[in-house]
Design a protein around this motif. Structure first.
Motif, mmCIF file in Angstrom:
data_model
loop_
_atom_site.group_PDB
_atom_site.id
_atom_site.type_symbol
_atom_site.label_atom_id
_atom_site.label_comp_id
_atom_site.label_asym_id
_atom_site.label_seq_id
_atom_site.Cartn_x
_atom_site.Cartn_y
_atom_site.Cartn_z
ATOM 1 N N LEU A 23 9.033 25.632 -18.508
ATOM 2 C CA LEU A 23 9.635 26.358 -19.617
ATOM 3 C C LEU A 23 9.170 25.714 -20.925
ATOM 4 N N PRO A 24 9.329 26.413 -22.052
ATOM 5 C CA PRO A 24 8.714 25.920 -23.298
ATOM 6 C C PRO A 24 9.051 24.484 -23.662
ATOM 7 N N LYS A 25 10.334 24.135 -23.679
ATOM 8 C CA LYS A 25 10.646 22.773 -24.134
ATOM 9 C C LYS A 25 10.176 21.724 -23.138
ATOM 10 N N ALA A 26 10.085 22.097 -21.834
ATOM 11 C CA ALA A 26 9.581 21.147 -20.846
ATOM 12 C C ALA A 26 8.099 20.866 -21.064
ATOM 13 N N TYR A 27 7.362 21.877 -21.568
ATOM 14 C CA TYR A 27 5.961 21.609 -21.883
ATOM 15 C C TYR A 27 5.848 20.645 -23.056
ATOM 16 N N VAL A 28 6.707 20.812 -24.048
ATOM 17 C CA VAL A 28 6.703 19.877 -25.183
ATOM 18 C C VAL A 28 7.035 18.473 -24.687
ATOM 19 N N ARG A 29 8.026 18.365 -23.812
ATOM 20 C CA ARG A 29 8.363 17.042 -23.256
ATOM 21 C C ARG A 29 7.165 16.436 -22.533
ATOM 22 N N LEU A 30 6.481 17.248 -21.719
ATOM 23 C CA LEU A 30 5.309 16.750 -20.997
ATOM 24 C C LEU A 30 4.276 16.209 -21.971
ATOM 25 N N ALA A 31 4.044 16.930 -23.070
ATOM 26 C CA ALA A 31 3.046 16.488 -24.044
ATOM 27 C C ALA A 31 3.469 15.212 -24.768
ATOM 28 N N LEU A 32 4.778 15.043 -24.991
ATOM 29 C CA LEU A 32 5.257 13.896 -25.766
ATOM 30 C C LEU A 32 5.568 12.676 -24.914
ATOM 31 N N THR A 33 5.778 12.878 -23.607
ATOM 32 C CA THR A 33 6.162 11.761 -22.740
ATOM 33 C C THR A 33 5.245 11.570 -21.544
ATOM 34 N N GLY A 34 4.575 12.619 -21.100
ATOM 35 C CA GLY A 34 3.804 12.582 -19.876
ATOM 36 C C GLY A 34 4.592 12.912 -18.635
ATOM 37 N N ASP A 35 5.891 13.233 -18.784
ATOM 38 C CA ASP A 35 6.760 13.516 -17.651
ATOM 39 C C ASP A 35 7.089 15.001 -17.572
#
Length: 485
Positions: A153-165
């Motif tokens: 989902l959108p915010k999870a992609y942002v999290r992936l980009a900012l944390t790698g998780d």
């Protein structure tokens, strides 16, 4: 210091809140939506990441000491969007957004493939949800579907980009049609119905739990003393509820914004999908919520102001503060279709009962009442699922009109509370979740409601007349639907 980031469709907002929950600063970066075909709505996932970095860069430039002291970051985001990633965790195509309507046929197919969908997910299949979008991709873009290794989902992609998780939380995951909402876990049957399995899904956490840590290079870029931890965060409506303190069972609010939401917090999974009630997990553990959604609320008044070439305030001013009774004119607020209870994307709005003696004021009041009647439909749909609302806060731009809030109280038959600050939004709720993830405080100690500045009770002299007007109004939808067909 805590940082809340709300990834909206039209903008990213970043907000700094201190230990006393005072908003120190905020910044906004606009976004654009691509519509490659009628009914399509897409965004490039990396545009969200770039906007988040730009928003925090702006805070860093203006408030370096505050940004350096950030301990936790919370994310809020628009729900239901489908981000398809390959083996390298890079997007394979633009994200298909919540307001994309291309997958209507796939909704029927999904329900036929998995008859238990409504009972397990708490919702009926609609084009806005994520799962039908994947069936559309499988049918129309099979090569991309075959290469898909992770769906976020959108915010999870942002999290992936900012944390790698790759991590998601319950409130947003509940809007995918892949979550067993009662069990708060991915449903293997739901995933199989769309040709996926758990390997395609991120790890699940609660919204107030830790969920990754900011990349060291970004922490250095923003001068942070220590790389902050991320909270699970929340979908946009749940984040707004956290910001309003609507976390205890029985909490309810009316969002009188561009669209409308009647929200009720519950201590159990209580679906009513046949009447288009959304039953989702809340961002707080062991808590759920129901939502009735109307697609056009305050936007109806904005539409009328545009048609009459005047300001909304000039339409409202002659009405005063209290209605003397229902308007002789009635209005159906279906300017862009309707969600609860009709799930009818094709229905459109209408005025009824117009006569020579009716002037502008009667039409303006009819618009306000039509929206209130639509909220009454939501109230009754939630009641059918076992949630009887005895009072609600009201937020959103429409809440500034006392006349409109008076109508809501009279139509809904319960007290409506106006707030000192009803515009906190998802970013403030996300900052609260960041604090909870860092401090492990009790949610009720942090997620307190804004001060109520006024309670408007139903007028016993008007509720009967409004009940009769509501009954007449409800007779219009079947006639309008028949005329449209």
């Amino acid at each position: 210091m805590f940082l809340g980031i709300d990834i909206g469709t039209s903008a990213v907002k970043a907000l700094l809140a201190d230990g006393h929950q005072r908003i120190v600063a905020s910044s906004d970066v606009p976004l654009t939506v691509q519509r490659p075909q009628p009914g399509f709505s897409e965004q490039e996932p990396d545009a969200w990441v770039e906007a988040v970095i730009a928003a925090v860069d702006a805070l860093k430039a203006a408030h370096p000491a505050a940004v350096s002291a950030v301990q936790g970051i919370g994310l809020s985001g628009h729900m239901h969007g489908a981000v398809l990633l390959g083996a390298d965790h890079r997007p394979l195509r633009p994200a298909i957004l919540w307001n994309d309507g291309r997958s209507s046929a796939e909704c029927a197919e999904l329900e036929a493939r998995w008859p238990a969908l409504r009972a397990v997910t708490g919702n009926k299949a609609m084009p806005g949800f994520t799962a039908p979008k994947l069936l559309w991709v499988a049918r129309h873009e099979p090569a991309i579907f075959a290469r898909t290794r992770l769906v976020l989902l959108p915010k999870a992609y942002v999290r992936l980009a900012l944390t790698g998780d790759a991590i998601e939380e319950m409130s947003d995951a509940a809007g995918s049609l892949w979550l067993d909402v009662g069990r708060r876990d991915w449903s293997d049957e739901a995933l199989a119905a769309t040709g996926l399995d758990r390997s395609h899904m991120p790890r699940l956490v609660e919204g107030s739990e830790p969920a990754g840590q900011l990349r060291a290079d970004l922490a250095a870029r923003w001068g942070m003393e220590k790389a902050p931890i991320f909270a699970g965060g929340a979908g946009d409506n749940a984040a707004g509820a956290v910001g309003l303190g609507a976390i205890e069972p029985g909490s309810a609010f009316i969002s009188l914004g561009t669209s409308g939401v009647l929200w009720a917090t519950t201590d159990r999974f209580a679906p009513n999908p046949d009447h288009a009630v959304h039953a989702f997990c809340h961002a707080i553990p062991a808590t759920w919520h129901q939502m009735g959604v109307i697609l056009s609320a305050a936007s109806c008044l904005a539409w009328l102001a545009g048609v009459m070439e005047t300001r909304e305030a000039d339409l409202l001013a002659p009405l005063g503060e209290r209605p003397a009774g229902p308007s002789p004119v009635q209005f159906l607020p279906y300017l862009s279709g309707e969600r609860t209870p009709h799930d009818d994307a094709r229905i459109r709005g209408a005025f009824a009962g117009l006569a020579h003696e009716n002037g502008r004021n009667a039409m303006v009041q009819a618009v306000l009442e039509g929206v209130a009647f639509a909220f009454a439909d939501c109230r009754d749909a939630l009641a059918e699922a076992g949630t009887v609302i005895s009072g609600a806060d009201v937020i959103g731009g429409g809440s500034r009109s006392r006349f409109w809030v008076e109508i809501l109280a009279n139509v809904l038959g319960f007290p409506v509370h106006r707030l000192s600050d009803g515009e906190t939004g998802g970013a403030f709720g996300a900052a609260r979740l960041a604090r909870l993830a860092c401090t492990r405080e009790a949610p009720e100690a942090v997620c307190t409601p804004p001060r109520r500045i006024e309670t408007i009770e139903p007028d016993a002299g008007l509720t009967g007349a409004y009940g009769e007007a509501l009954a007449r109004w409800r007779g219009l939808y079947p006639a309008l639907r028949g005329a449209a067909a």
